[in-house]
Design an enzyme around this catalytic site. Structure first.
Site, PDB file in Angstrom:
ATOM      1  N   ASP A 141       0.858  -1.192   0.000  1.00 44.84           N
ATOM      2  CA  ASP A 141       0.000   0.000   0.000  1.00 44.84           C
ATOM      3  C   ASP A 141       0.895   1.243   0.000  1.00 44.84           C
ATOM      4  O   ASP A 141       1.756   1.389   0.872  1.00 44.84           O
ATOM      5  CB  ASP A 141      -0.917  -0.011   1.223  1.00 44.84           C
TER       6      ASP A 141
ATOM      7  N   ASN B 127      -2.186  13.062  -4.003  1.00 48.58           N
ATOM      8  CA  ASN B 127      -3.204  13.558  -4.938  1.00 48.58           C
ATOM      9  C   ASN B 127      -3.638  14.975  -4.584  1.00 48.58           C
ATOM     10  O   ASN B 127      -3.805  15.829  -5.456  1.00 48.58           O
ATOM     11  CB  ASN B 127      -4.420  12.636  -4.943  1.00 48.58           C
TER      12      ASN B 127
ATOM     13  N   ASP C 203      -1.330   9.455 -10.676  1.00 46.23           N
ATOM     14  CA  ASP C 203      -1.336   8.415 -11.707  1.00 46.23           C
ATOM     15  C   ASP C 203       0.086   8.042 -12.110  1.00 46.23           C
ATOM     16  O   ASP C 203       0.392   6.863 -12.354  1.00 46.23           O
ATOM     17  CB  ASP C 203      -2.118   8.887 -12.931  1.00 46.23           C
TER      18      ASP C 203
ATOM     19  N   GLU D 207      -4.654   2.539  -4.324  1.00 50.82           N
ATOM     20  CA  GLU D 207      -3.206   2.508  -4.223  1.00 50.82           C
ATOM     21  C   GLU D 207      -2.697   1.203  -3.619  1.00 50.82           C
ATOM     22  O   GLU D 207      -1.543   1.109  -3.198  1.00 50.82           O
ATOM     23  CB  GLU D 207      -2.718   3.684  -3.366  1.00 50.82           C
TER      24      GLU D 207
END
Length: 536
Positions: A407, A415, A424, A450
């Site tokens: 993770d 973000n 991304d 993620e």
């Protein structure tokens, strides 16, 4: 028409699965949000309602404490909210199964204008686009004609999904119109043939008895020819005509044999539509049989097939295999051809191009169903299938198998601060690191958001820990750039668990997930083993 219905239904099922996966991803993302977990533990209804306001299709349940609505007629996906104190509640994501949802499925799958898409509960139509009401008492996987709301449809029902099923319908009137047109042309051709035969029989019957025998089908009879007068000339003409008719009948018998073989090969082609190599072989052999060619070759996407003698002398005709302006290959025939043979070859090339395009689209749909579109590695469905397979093989072969759950740390902050494009880029680069680090026998996949999983057959927990450390250190060395040009680094936490005989997928994933949680708890950017947690 039936083949097109099957293709449309496969595309629709793929879009349906994407919607279900998107709902699962959204539920999982909210369940792992730390602010949401804190609000849920405190039973802070106002804060939870504010967080769910922008997503009315989400709801949370924690015993009798509930926030948000869960519609009854909907597709549900849920995610457990796990905190330090254990299970705090469940996040439920709902996708309403109504006409708007079915219309969205239809548009994204690109169904033709006249086709309808229906969502069924048992035999009853729950929703449809365009709107349709009634029942469809049909079994799954079988094409049948049924009447719904006063209109006859050719219908194909998909295998049942949880609680519902999908069906594609096309008006039977289109099929009936095509059949009627073909039947009318055949009747006109038969009438013309009867009139021609009757005219010939009438003319010959006026001349000599042998001509009447020819008119009755006795083509082996001949008119005796004596002298050189007009009657002898007429008799010779009838005999020549009888010879030509016999030769023509022999040619027709040969042509019928070739057509029977061609029809059989077309059936093989339909059965092998998704196997490109088999499809090329059937097409080239059918072309040789249908046109009388002495040799033929076909090429498409680096694959080739041949039949007959490709080096024989004769005319060479080449037909490009083109669909929608895109060239898929070429068909080359060698021999001596008349105008009818050329038309047959052009028709076969057209059908071969459509079959190759269908095979290509089928491969694309299959790949999209198992590959994550952003990272290019396996998606959750592909990972789940591979995980079940590897566990079964580990039990059968008594070989070690290790699962690693990864993770990305503080991905939401990336973000928020640097932009989703930077996020991304991080996901794609992490997938690239996994591909370069893992062996060919290993599998890397994006589980959702993620979170990633690594399937390591033939590897014990210690080996899985060492591989995870290599991935962690490699990612830590990478540098990324946000929308404001600022550079930043990314870390990742890992949980490692080895499969034990008799355990299922859920148990193994739960052990790896607990190890991942411990890594997060211990400060992130680290690898934790399930064996170490059990020891404590």
């Amino acid at each position: 028409m039936d083949t097109r219905l099957e293709t449309d239904l496969r595309l629709t099922l793929a879009v349906y699965q994407e919607r279900a996966d998107a709902a699962q991803t959204e539920a999982t993302r909210l369940a792992r949000d730390s602010a949401f977990q804190i609000a849920l533990q405190r039973r802070d209804r106002l804060t939870l309602e504010a967080m769910l306001k922008a997503a009315p299709h989400l709801a949370v349940h924690a015993g009798s404490f509930r926030v948000g609505q869960v519609p009854a007629r909907a597709l549900h996906r849920q995610a457990d909210v796990i905190t330090r104190n254990g299970l705090a509640g469940v996040v439920v994501a709902s996708v309403r199964l109504d006409d708007a949802f079915v219309d969205a499925l239809r548009r994204h799958a690109g169904l033709p204008h006249d086709d309808r898409l229906a969502l069924l509960a048992g035999d009853r139509i729950l929703a449809a686009a365009p709107p349709l009401a009634g029942t469809l008492p049909l079994g799954a996987g079988r094409v049948a004609v049924t009447r719904v709301d006063g209109t006859r449809y050719r219908t194909l029902v998909a295998p049942p999904l949880p609680g519902v099923s999908l069906a594609v319908l096309t008006p039977q009137s289109k099929v009936d119109a095509a059949n009627a047109s073909a039947r009318d042309r055949l009747i006109l051709a038969l009438l013309a043939a009867v009139l021609i035969v009757a005219g010939v029989a009438f003319l010959e019957g006026r001349s000599i008895e042998a001509a009447r025998g020819i008119a009755q089908g006795h083509l082996g009879r001949r008119v005796p020819v004596r002298g050189r007068d007009e009657l002898a000339t007429l008799g010779s003409a009838f005999n020549a005509m009888a010879d030509q008719l016999q030769r023509r009948l022999a040619e027709l018998d040969e042509e019928r044999g070739r057509l029977r073989i061609a029809v059989a090969r077309i059936g093989e082609a339909l059965a092998a539509t998704n196997d490109v190599e088999q499809l090329l072989r059937v097409v080239v052999e059918t072309a040789v049989e249908a046109t009388g060619a002495v040799g033929a070759t076909i090429h498409s996407d680096g694959l080739a097939a041949a039949a007959g003698n490709q080096h024989a002398p004769g005319d060479r005709i080449e037909h490009p295999l083109t669909v929608g302006g895109e060239r898929l290959g070429r068909l080359v025939l060698i021999g001596s051809f008349d105008a009818e043979d050329l038309m047959t070859a052009a028709s076969l090339a057209s059908h071969a191009a459509v079959a190759l395009e269908n095979a290509r689209l089928h491969a694309i749909v299959e790949r999209q169903a198992l590959v994550d579109g952003l990272t290019g590695i396996a998606n959750r469905r592909g990972c789940e299938d591979a995980l079940a397979h590897e566990i079964a093989r580990s039990d059968r072969m008594v070989a070690p198998f290790t699962l690693v759950v990864a993770d990305l740390d503080d991905f939401k902050q990336i973000n928020d601060r640097y932009g989703h494009e930077a996020g991304d880029d991080v996901l794609r680069e992490f997938a690239s690191v996994l591909r370069r680090t893992l062996r060919e026998s290993d599998l890397a996949g994006r589980w959702g958001g993620e979170e990633f999983v690594l399937l390591l057959p033939g590897t014990d927990e210690q080996g899985g820990t060492q591989l995870a450390e290599r991935v962690r250190s490699t990612l830590r060395e990478r540098s990324f750039h946000g929308r404001d040009g600022a550079s930043f680094g990314v870390t990742c936490s890992f949980g490692v668990a080895q499969h034990r005989p008799g355990e299922g997928e859920r148990q193994l994933f739960s052990q790896a997930d607990r190890a991942l949680y411990e890594a997060k708890k211990q400060g992130k950017d680290r690898v934790e083993r399930n064996a170490k947690i059990r020891a404590f």
